[in-house]
Design an enzyme around this catalytic site. Structure first.
Site, short mmCIF file in Angstrom:
data_model
loop_
_atom_site.label_atom_id
_atom_site.label_comp_id
_atom_site.label_asym_id
_atom_site.label_seq_id
_atom_site.Cartn_x
_atom_site.Cartn_y
_atom_site.Cartn_z
CB SER A 194 -1.26 -0.22 1.17
OG SER A 194 -0.49 -0.13 1.94
CG HIS B 181 -3.14 -0.91 -2.42
ND1 HIS B 181 -4.13 0.70 -2.36
CD2 HIS B 181 -3.46 -1.14 -1.46
CE1 HIS B 181 -3.97 1.13 -1.22
NE2 HIS B 181 -3.42 -0.28 -0.72
CE LYS C 268 -7.24 -0.03 0.31
NZ LYS C 268 -7.60 1.50 0.82
#
Ligand code: PLP
Length: 392
Positions: free
Chosen positions: A176, A204, A235
């Site tokens: 990250s 991610h 995200k």
């Protein structure tokens, strides 16, 4: 009793005091901050789906059809059709038999790790894993062996030392704060060789890397092989909540043992429906735009003499070192219309404070090129993070 004022003062003295910024409006490639439009380079809304009309409409329609909240945990009366549907779509997308929703990625990691490892066992965790993994290890009451970042020999040594007590290897898929990718095939080989499970956090990776945005595990050809894949809806999927994908048996076990799943209200139907709509919009085209933008931004920073470290993805850090200059660079860029948050300990190791840029598929090439020039110029003016320039 601890003196709160003193603790705050200490944080200020160490340059680690944090305060909230207020964004006025939806998350796009540009946002309104303090009455000004700024280029947003620190959001995890990688594919620009948080403010996509179809995603917003899906959330609104679900609020009208199912209500604003689920009203109870899934095991009481909060289990609804949108939960079931999204779980089966996520499982299919990731190449797993089953999936389970959680309230957030933080809750998923703490819940899944604590369910899969316990007292008397050993969990193996990369030193740069996300805080939610660190806390999951703590909650599990298992011994935690923290191996040096991506260091397979160190991990193998730890596994041997554990003498059969190893139960779980856990790693971010895409890290990250550095944007590099874990050596997944080797981690799986070590897990298999030592009778451990492997958990990969795709927070991610999902929507950002791999075929059709299926993540780092899929990119390594390991869908369905890695024992548990965790991901967030907050995200690239532009919503809020999270999930774990695994075998049907493992998911059944998590339903019966993951405490953040059992003892917390089910995710709100609007968030679930928004994520389902976003999943439909994760196309190879969007993922490719994100990849190309990230490559362009890294190259543009490189042309300014700035080093993005190990980054291979849309997460592009520029390490500064101490906390104060990192924050000064952040504030100076913000004054000039570029918003990239400075990241300090404990989010990153001591002495590695940085600006963590995150690129979005919806950024324009000229926006990224201009931002990189501004970062280079400002870093040179401040004498930080630009070795080629400061050495001259
Ligand atoms: C690697 C990683 N895992 C988990 C999380 C937590 O996800 P969420 O924001 O859904 O709680 C984050 C968020 O920052 C993350 O970076």
């Amino acid at each position: 009793m601890t003196d709160v004022a003193e603790r705050l003062e200490e944080l200020r003295d160490r340059g680690l005091y944090r305060r909230l910024r207020l964004v006025d409006g939806p998350q796009g490639p540009q946002v309104q901050l303090g009455g000004r439009q700024v280029l947003l380079l620190c959001s995890n809304n990688y594919l620009g789906l948080a403010d996509h009309p179809r995603v917003r409409e899906a959330a609104a329609a679900a609020a009208m059809r199912w209500g604003a909240g689920a009203g109870a945990s899934r095991l009481i009366s909060g289990n609804m059709e949108p939960h079931r549907q999204l779980e089966s779509r996520l499982a299919r997308f990731k190449g797993y038999a089953a999936a389970l929703l959680f309230g957030s990625g933080y809750l998923a990691n703490t819940g899944v790790i604590a369910a899969l490892a316990g007292a008397g066992e050993v969990v193996f965790s990369d030193e740069l894993n996300h805080a939610s993994i660190v806390d999951g290890c703590r909650l599990s009451r298992a011994e935690t062996f923290v191996y040096r970042h991506g260091d397979l020999e160190h991990l193998a040594w730890g596994l041997r030392e554990a003498g059969g007590r190893g139960s779980l290897i856990v790693s971010d898929g895409v890290f990250s704060m550095d944007g590099d990718i874990a050596p997944l095939p080797q981690l799986l080989e070590l897990a298999r060789g030592h009778g451990c499970r492997l958990l990969v956090d795709e927070a991610h990776g999902t929507g950002a890397v791999g075929p059709g945005g299926r993540g780092a595990v899929a990119a390594a050809g390991l869908s369905g092989e890695v024992d548990v894949v965790v991901g967030t809806l907050g995200k690239a999927l532009g919503s809020y909540g999270a999930y774990a994908c695994a075998s049907a048996e493992t998911i059944d076990y998590l339903v019966n043992s993951a405490r953040p799943f059992i003892f917390s209200t089910a995710p709100p139907p609007p968030s679930v429906a928004a994520a389902a709509a976003a999943l439909e919009l994760v196309s190879p085209d969007r993922v490719e735009r994100l990849r190309a933008n990230a490559a362009l931004f890294r190259a543009a920073l490189g042309a300014e003499g700035l080093d993005a470290g190990r980054s291979q993805t849309q997460i592009v850090p520029i390490e500064v070192g101490a906390a104060e200059p990192a924050m000064e660079l952040c504030e100076r860029l913000l004054e000039q219309g570029v918003f990239a948050q400075g990241i300090r300990p404990p989010t990153v190791p001591e002495g590695s404070s940085r600006l963590r840029f995150t690129v979005m598929a919806s950024h324009r090439a000229d926006e990224l090129e201009n931002a990189a020039k501004l970062v280079g110029q400002t870093a040179r003016e401040l004498g930080v993070a630009a070795p080629q320039a400061t050495a001259a």
